[in-house]
Scaffold this motif. Structure first.
Motif, short mmCIF file in Angstrom:
data_model
loop_
_atom_site.label_atom_id
_atom_site.label_comp_id
_atom_site.label_asym_id
_atom_site.label_seq_id
_atom_site.Cartn_x
_atom_site.Cartn_y
_atom_site.Cartn_z
N VAL A 69 -22.26 -22.95 -17.75
CA VAL A 69 -22.71 -23.78 -16.64
C VAL A 69 -24.10 -24.33 -16.95
O VAL A 69 -24.80 -23.82 -17.82
N ASP A 116 -20.13 -26.53 -13.81
CA ASP A 116 -19.43 -26.26 -15.06
C ASP A 116 -19.70 -27.39 -16.04
O ASP A 116 -19.62 -28.56 -15.68
N GLN A 119 -15.80 -30.24 -16.97
CA GLN A 119 -15.38 -30.61 -15.62
C GLN A 119 -13.86 -30.57 -15.42
O GLN A 119 -13.37 -30.88 -14.34
N SER A 124 -12.18 -24.87 -17.69
CA SER A 124 -13.64 -24.69 -17.73
C SER A 124 -14.05 -23.33 -18.27
O SER A 124 -15.20 -23.14 -18.63
N SER A 125 -13.12 -22.38 -18.34
CA SER A 125 -13.45 -21.07 -18.92
C SER A 125 -12.64 -20.82 -20.19
O SER A 125 -12.45 -19.69 -20.60
#
Length: 199
Positions: A69, A116, A119, A124-125
């Protein structure tokens, strides 16, 4: 090895970690050189090159940070005063800009909120090529991210990764090279008995 395992757990595949390197006996935050998120592609290529890393390595390695982030302060200038123009960065997708302005209002505590870096909510992970697809759509959060997709030297690599070039292999190779930067040899440093503290 911990980074490799985290990348693997994030879907980025596994790569061979070169072990047996000596550890330093001093670790100071002040010794760390971290380029600003507003660094130009040309200057970033120079910084990576000084460490023996190619522009292609750089593109892969900068893509790794997207599972994280960013605080609003690291990109707020792109929303309100890009390069001291008093205007937003014209390269940023307008829908993304509106979303970020809602998250990071001008004049608010710019470190209060985070967003994040990738996007794409579904990845995002995950360590994958989504970041490259995002920046090709002008949805890069940090200035350096967006410029990778706009610069003549890095755009071909970004295109290739976004279109399905084997991200896992290329990223793993870049990480192996990064792990070999400034390796201590001879009598420098020490071989630790416990990884988390010096002897």
């Amino acid at each position: 090895m911990a980074t490799r395992d985290a990348v693997s757990l994030g879907g980025g595949g596994r790569y061979t970690v070169q072990t047996g390197r000596r550890d330093g006996t001093v670790s100071l935050a002040g010794d760390v050189i971290m380029p600003a998120s507003s660094i130009s592609v040309t200057d970033s290529i120079k910084v990576f090159g000084e460490k023996g890393l190619s522009p292609t390595d750089m593109v892969y390695l900068l893509g790794d940070h997207t599972i994280g982030v960013a605080r609003c302060s690291t990109f707020q200038d792109r929303l309100y005063n890009f390069q001291n123009t008093g205007e937003p960065d014209p390269a940023m997708d307008s829908t993304l800009r509106d979303t970020l302005i809602a998250r990071c209002p001008q004049g608010s505590d710019s470190d209060e909120n985070t967003v994040d870096l990738d996007q794409n909510a579904s990845s995002s992970s995950t360590v994958d090529n989504s970041y490259y697809q995002q920046i090709l759509s002008n949805r890069g959060i940090l200035q350096i991210d967006q410029e990778l997709a706009l610069d003549q030297w890095t755009r071909p690599t970004v295109d290739a990764i976004a279109q399905g070039l084997d991200f896992t292999t290329g990223f793993g190779e870049a990480m192996i090279k990064l792990g070999a930067v400034r390796v201590l040899t001879g009598e420098q440093g020490e071989i630790r008995r416990f990884c988390n503290r010096k002897n």
